[in-house]
Design a protein around this motif. Structure first.
Motif: not given
Length: 274
Positions: A142-147, A187-192
């Motif tokens: 999810m970090k890579v996806q940014k979601s 994970l918040a900075p990655y939109g997760v």
């Protein structure tokens, strides 16, 4: 039902029966492809009264979406990694993780002062370690996806130890709540987003069998006057899995009929032999 998750992919752990099965079916009805994982994929056979197929995977596919199933132990990191890797290989993304594995794994009740360390450790592993390992590997994707959305299943027992003979379970669920907050920050900075639900007394085949003699007494403690259903929980899972909760993270939502918030006697520790 609006297909709010059309084209998305969800992993539901511990989903071969009971409340996990309900979560899997809810995700499928919302349009998501569903990945079923359980330590025993046959666990739900013949136990649910409304089973419509030979497995949860087949039930999900009858709803018009695609599904994978994996049988293995969620405390085994190599198994978890395979589940996540195969999910990405098949569907191309991982959008939702519901960490539903939990319980006492047959370890049974006991007082903290009498409990064997291995028994305590096993229940912590079932509730906390499985949540950590699945979240670790899903979180990397999810970090890579940014979601993505991670949803942990905690318990009211993680806030108030309702049963004095459940120190292992209460400790495990309290730790899940803390892990939810920590991973939400990471994970918040990655939109997760990372959130949890805390069910109260929820009727399942297994729960009903355990508490048959105490149900009338337990109902008296619930302000809404009834034991919860698996659907009550799955509706909140739906909220957390869809765009309805996009600005919510690090939270734990009680699904307990007001047990914790409104019942002044809710902090009373019971000694039921569950």
């Amino acid at each position: 039902m609006e297909k709010r998750l059309l084209g998305k992919t969800a992993i539901i752990t511990g989903s071969a029966r009971g409340i996990g099965r309900e979560y899997a079916l809810r995700m499928a009805k919302l349009g998501a492809n569903v990945v079923i994982t359980d330590i025993d994929l046959s666990a739900g056979k013949y136990k649910e009264t409304d089973i419509k197929a030979k497995s949860v995977k087949e039930e999900v596919e009858l709803l018009g979406v695609k599904s994978l199933e994996f049988e293995g132990d969620g405390t085994d990191e190599s198994f978890v990694k395979k589940v996540v890797d195969d999910t990405i290989d098949t569907f191309g993304s991982l959008d939702i993780l519901v960490n539903n594995i939990g319980g006492t794994g047959g370890a049974g009740p006991g007082l903290a002062t009498d409990m064997e360390v291995e028994k305590f450790r096993r229940v912590i592993d079932i509730n906390l370690t499985t949540t950590f390992i699945f979240s670790k590997h899903a979180g990397k994707v999810m970090k890579v996806q940014k979601s993505g959305k991670i949803i942990n299943v905690a318990s009211v027992a993680g806030f108030v130890p309702l049963f004095v003979v459940q120190p292992h379970y209460s400790a495990g669920k309290a730790a899940v709540i803390s892990l939810t907050k920590t991973m939400a920050l990471e994970l918040a900075p990655y939109g997760v987003t990372v959130n949890a639900i805390a069910p109260g007394y929820i009727s399942t085949v297994k729960w009903d069998a355990h508490f048959e003699a105490q149900i009338e007494d337990l109902v008296q403690k619930v302000p809404l006057g009834r034991i919860g259903t698996t659907e009550d929980c799955s509706k909140v899972i739906e909220f957390l899995a869809t765009d309805l909760s996009d600005y919510l993270t690090g939270q734990t939502i009680f699904v307990d009929g007001g047990l914790m918030e409104l019942n002044p006697s809710s902090s009373k520790i019971e000694n039921y032999q569950i």
